[in-house]
Design a protein around this motif. Structure first.
Motif, PDB file in Angstrom:
ATOM      1  N   PHE A 335       1.157  -1.422   0.063  1.00 59.39           N
ATOM      2  CA  PHE A 335       0.202  -0.192  -0.398  1.00 59.39           C
ATOM      3  C   PHE A 335       0.582   1.414  -0.047  1.00 59.39           C
ATOM      4  O   PHE A 335       0.619   2.207  -0.665  1.00 59.39           O
ATOM      5  CB  PHE A 335      -1.148  -0.165   0.568  1.00 59.39           C
ATOM      6  CG  PHE A 335      -2.011  -0.961   0.985  1.00 59.39           C
ATOM      7  CD1 PHE A 335      -2.593  -1.119  -0.045  1.00 59.39           C
ATOM      8  CD2 PHE A 335      -3.083  -1.840   2.231  1.00 59.39           C
ATOM      9  CE1 PHE A 335      -3.873  -2.006  -0.542  1.00 59.39           C
ATOM     10  CE2 PHE A 335      -3.688  -1.778   2.132  1.00 59.39           C
ATOM     11  CZ  PHE A 335      -4.633  -2.829   1.055  1.00 59.39           C
ATOM     12  N   GLN A 338       2.390   1.957  -3.382  1.00 60.47           N
ATOM     13  CA  GLN A 338       1.639   2.199  -4.549  1.00 60.47           C
ATOM     14  C   GLN A 338       0.965   3.676  -4.408  1.00 60.47           C
ATOM     15  O   GLN A 338       0.771   4.705  -5.479  1.00 60.47           O
ATOM     16  CB  GLN A 338       0.041   1.492  -4.533  1.00 60.47           C
ATOM     17  CG  GLN A 338       0.393  -0.255  -4.720  1.00 60.47           C
ATOM     18  CD  GLN A 338      -0.861  -0.713  -4.358  1.00 60.47           C
ATOM     19  OE1 GLN A 338      -1.694  -0.649  -3.384  1.00 60.47           O
ATOM     20  NE2 GLN A 338      -1.287  -1.905  -5.329  1.00 60.47           N
ATOM     21  N   ASN A 339       1.036   4.495  -3.116  1.00 58.49           N
ATOM     22  CA  ASN A 339       0.910   5.712  -2.841  1.00 58.49           C
ATOM     23  C   ASN A 339       2.058   6.991  -2.427  1.00 58.49           C
ATOM     24  O   ASN A 339       1.655   7.663  -1.424  1.00 58.49           O
ATOM     25  CB  ASN A 339      -0.219   5.437  -1.278  1.00 58.49           C
ATOM     26  CG  ASN A 339      -0.425   7.114  -2.073  1.00 58.49           C
ATOM     27  OD1 ASN A 339      -1.363   7.026  -3.078  1.00 58.49           O
ATOM     28  ND2 ASN A 339      -1.501   7.185  -0.053  1.00 58.49           N
ATOM     29  N   ARG A 342       3.015   6.938   1.162  1.00 56.28           N
ATOM     30  CA  ARG A 342       1.980   7.926   2.941  1.00 56.28           C
ATOM     31  C   ARG A 342       1.162   6.344   2.563  1.00 56.28           C
ATOM     32  O   ARG A 342       0.140   5.880   1.068  1.00 56.28           O
ATOM     33  CB  ARG A 342       1.218   8.918   1.814  1.00 56.28           C
ATOM     34  CG  ARG A 342       2.002   9.766   1.030  1.00 56.28           C
ATOM     35  CD  ARG A 342       3.188  10.287   2.975  1.00 56.28           C
ATOM     36  NE  ARG A 342       1.764  10.744   3.413  1.00 56.28           N
ATOM     37  CZ  ARG A 342       1.587  11.563   4.851  1.00 56.28           C
ATOM     38  NH1 ARG A 342       3.256  11.907   4.736  1.00 56.28           N
ATOM     39  NH2 ARG A 342       1.294  12.318   5.527  1.00 56.28           N
ATOM     40  N   LEU A 343       0.325   6.312   3.863  1.00 58.78           N
ATOM     41  CA  LEU A 343      -0.662   4.973   3.342  1.00 58.78           C
ATOM     42  C   LEU A 343      -2.643   5.650   3.317  1.00 58.78           C
ATOM     43  O   LEU A 343      -2.724   6.445   4.211  1.00 58.78           O
ATOM     44  CB  LEU A 343      -1.248   4.620   5.215  1.00 58.78           C
ATOM     45  CG  LEU A 343      -1.559   3.487   5.148  1.00 58.78           C
ATOM     46  CD1 LEU A 343      -1.229   1.885   4.278  1.00 58.78           C
ATOM     47  CD2 LEU A 343      -1.329   2.971   6.851  1.00 58.78           C
ATOM     48  N   SER A 344      -3.059   5.422   2.517  1.00 64.57           N
ATOM     49  CA  SER A 344      -3.959   6.033   1.748  1.00 64.57           C
ATOM     50  C   SER A 344      -5.241   6.299   3.075  1.00 64.57           C
ATOM     51  O   SER A 344      -5.219   5.431   3.372  1.00 64.57           O
ATOM     52  CB  SER A 344      -4.722   5.048   0.935  1.00 64.57           C
ATOM     53  OG  SER A 344      -5.124   4.103   0.711  1.00 64.57           O
ATOM     54  N   GLN A 345      -6.033   6.468   2.322  1.00 69.40           N
ATOM     55  CA  GLN A 345      -7.099   7.090   2.934  1.00 69.40           C
ATOM     56  C   GLN A 345      -7.964   5.731   3.115  1.00 69.40           C
ATOM     57  O   GLN A 345      -8.559   5.311   4.612  1.00 69.40           O
ATOM     58  CB  GLN A 345      -8.115   7.834   3.107  1.00 69.40           C
ATOM     59  CG  GLN A 345      -9.634   8.382   3.899  1.00 69.40           C
ATOM     60  CD  GLN A 345      -8.491   9.109   5.336  1.00 69.40           C
ATOM     61  OE1 GLN A 345      -7.778   9.903   5.971  1.00 69.40           O
ATOM     62  NE2 GLN A 345      -9.641   8.589   6.555  1.00 69.40           N
ATOM     63  N   ARG A 346      -8.251   5.131   2.531  1.00 70.29           N
ATOM     64  CA  ARG A 346      -8.852   3.569   2.634  1.00 70.29           C
ATOM     65  C   ARG A 346      -7.949   3.020   2.963  1.00 70.29           C
ATOM     66  O   ARG A 346      -8.850   2.097   4.054  1.00 70.29           O
ATOM     67  CB  ARG A 346      -8.957   3.466   0.659  1.00 70.29           C
ATOM     68  CG  ARG A 346      -9.501   1.667   0.932  1.00 70.29           C
ATOM     69  CD  ARG A 346      -9.471   1.223  -0.513  1.00 70.29           C
ATOM     70  NE  ARG A 346      -9.460  -0.480  -0.660  1.00 70.29           N
ATOM     71  CZ  ARG A 346      -9.599  -1.545  -0.277  1.00 70.29           C
ATOM     72  NH1 ARG A 346      -7.931  -0.949   0.303  1.00 70.29           N
ATOM     73  NH2 ARG A 346      -9.250  -2.360  -0.530  1.00 70.29           N
ATOM     74  N   ARG A 348      -6.658   3.139   5.531  1.00 66.78           N
ATOM     75  CA  ARG A 348      -6.393   4.047   7.152  1.00 66.78           C
ATOM     76  C   ARG A 348      -7.165   3.714   7.646  1.00 66.78           C
ATOM     77  O   ARG A 348      -7.651   3.058   9.022  1.00 66.78           O
ATOM     78  CB  ARG A 348      -6.044   4.708   7.520  1.00 66.78           C
ATOM     79  CG  ARG A 348      -4.371   5.303   7.085  1.00 66.78           C
ATOM     80  CD  ARG A 348      -4.415   7.157   7.429  1.00 66.78           C
ATOM     81  NE  ARG A 348      -3.909   7.389   8.222  1.00 66.78           N
ATOM     82  CZ  ARG A 348      -4.253   8.425   9.061  1.00 66.78           C
ATOM     83  NH1 ARG A 348      -3.423   9.211   8.672  1.00 66.78           N
ATOM     84  NH2 ARG A 348      -3.775   8.031  10.859  1.00 66.78           N
ATOM     85  N   GLU A 364       5.557   5.809   8.142  1.00 64.63           N
ATOM     86  CA  GLU A 364       6.046   6.355   6.581  1.00 64.63           C
ATOM     87  C   GLU A 364       6.970   6.617   6.873  1.00 64.63           C
ATOM     88  O   GLU A 364       8.417   6.617   5.722  1.00 64.63           O
ATOM     89  CB  GLU A 364       4.639   7.347   6.725  1.00 64.63           C
ATOM     90  CG  GLU A 364       3.084   7.175   6.294  1.00 64.63           C
ATOM     91  CD  GLU A 364       2.106   8.016   6.170  1.00 64.63           C
ATOM     92  OE1 GLU A 364       0.862   7.803   6.517  1.00 64.63           O
ATOM     93  OE2 GLU A 364       3.161   8.938   6.672  1.00 64.63           O
TER      94      GLU A 364
END
Length: 379
Positions: A335, A338-339, A342-346, A348, A364
């Protein structure tokens, strides 16, 4: 004693067959049945002097054995998938793994027609719609006219009547080059590209052609033990140049092959063409393959080791923050990759909803530190 080939001009056997009666040493790499030659150009001489096989073994020797084993497993599967991708195929995971296992065994068994037939069966998998074994008809690479079904060849394969002789010569070349200490990469190029020009099977030739590269390098103990050079992955990245090298011999050959179409949309060769496949100039092919091997040694192998080192640093750091199964740590890494770290809101709010803001921030930062160091080391 005089040698047949001048080793300063062409690649030959380092240990030829002496004939004291004639005061001649036969240092030809092949036999009358199959003997392509390679000119010793400045580019190839420079490649030979780099001793890429020794450099790879020395580099791998400085890496922890467990990392080498993990890198080898990934590289093997990636090379298998890349070899299928070159043919425009996306195999199932099981089929790719089976072919990866076959690549891992390259150089273990002596080369023979039975061994090539065995490998073709592995490549094809489901053989209900493909004839196995040597062709019993003509063959070509190209397309058919949509209206007339007339063959439009880019390459015409060897006549099926000549296949046993040609494949037998190719097998003899493999054994002779290894015993005579010919440059392994040059020998691999002659062997593999000779095979794909002959095109002895209805299907599976391309993957077997690249398997033969691994076979020649392993048989000569050129590649590090337990590790293959991911040549197919490099070829896939340089696919246009690869095709140009293939066409460098097959395209000029077409005007010299007399053929007629068959009712089944195949070709029937009308003249004697065996010599075109027995004796060809493989200089461009050897140069291309050496460049591929150099990329694997200088880029692919170190990159995979650096990635595993960075991942281990990241994974161990995550465990210091929160106790997490390895599979979850791998998903977390995916994840973040892919971002842009950063850990995406989805993620999280779903898969990693159990992490609080402070833990996410530390993870992060850990990811950025581990993989930024990897990127710096790659430069």
């Amino acid at each position: 004693m005089v040698t047949i080939l001048d080793p300063d001009q062409q690649y030959a056997l380092a240990e030829g067959d002496p004939s004291p009666r004639h005061k001649v040493s036969n240092n030809l790499p092949g036999t009358p049945a199959f003997c392509p030659l390679v000119r010793r150009t400045p580019d190839l001489a420079a490649f030979s002097q780099k001793a890429l096989g020794e450099r790879a073994r020395e580099a791998i020797g400085r890496v922890r054995p467990d990392l080498v084993a993990r890198a080898a497993a990934f590289i093997l599967l990636n090379d298998s998938k890349s070899s299928f991708a070159i043919e425009g195929e996306r195999p199932s995971g099981q089929r790719a793994a089976r072919w990866g296992q076959a690549i891992a065994q390259a150089g273990v068994r002596p080369l023979s027609l039975d061994e090539l037939d065995r490998l073709q069966r592995i490549v094809i998998g489901d053989a209900r719609f493909v004839r196995l074994g040597l062709r019993d008809e003509g063959g070509f690479i190209g397309v058919h006219d949509r209206d007339t079904n007339m063959p439009i060849p880019d390459h015409i394969s060897a006549r099926h009547e000549d296949l046993e002789s040609l494949v037998g010569g190719l097998i003899a070349f493999s054994d002779r080059a290894a015993r005579g200490a010919m440059d392994p990469v040059v020998a691999a190029a002659c062997l593999a590209f000779g095979f794909v020009y002959i095109h002895p099977y209805v299907d599976g030739n391309g993957r077997l052609h690249r398997w033969l590269i691994h076979h020649a390098l392993a048989a000569a103990s050129y590649s590090p033990p337990g590790l293959v050079f991911p040549v197919s992955a490099v070829i896939l990245r340089n696919i246009d140049r690869y095709r140009a090298v293939l066409e460098s011999w097959s395209a000029p050959l077409l005007p010299f092959i007399e053929w007629r179409p068959t009712v089944s949309g195949n070709v029937e060769v009308l003249n004697d063409t065996a010599a075109f496949y027995r004796y060809f100039d493989a200089t461009a092919h050897a140069t291309f393959l050496y460049a591929c091997v150099e990329q694997t040694v200088e880029h692919d192998l170190p990159q995979e080791v650096r990635f595993l080192q960075a991942f281990d640093t990241f994974s161990e750091g995550v465990q210091q923050i929160i106790d997490m199964p390895t599979a979850q740590a791998e998903l977390l890494h995916k994840f973040l990759g892919q971002n842009d770290g950063r850990l995406s809101q989805r993620a999280r709010t779903k898969e990693f909803a159990a992490l609080d803001d402070a833990e996410v921030e530390r993870i992060e930062a850990l990811y950025a530190d581990a993989f930024e160091r990897d990127r710096r080391n790659a430069k």
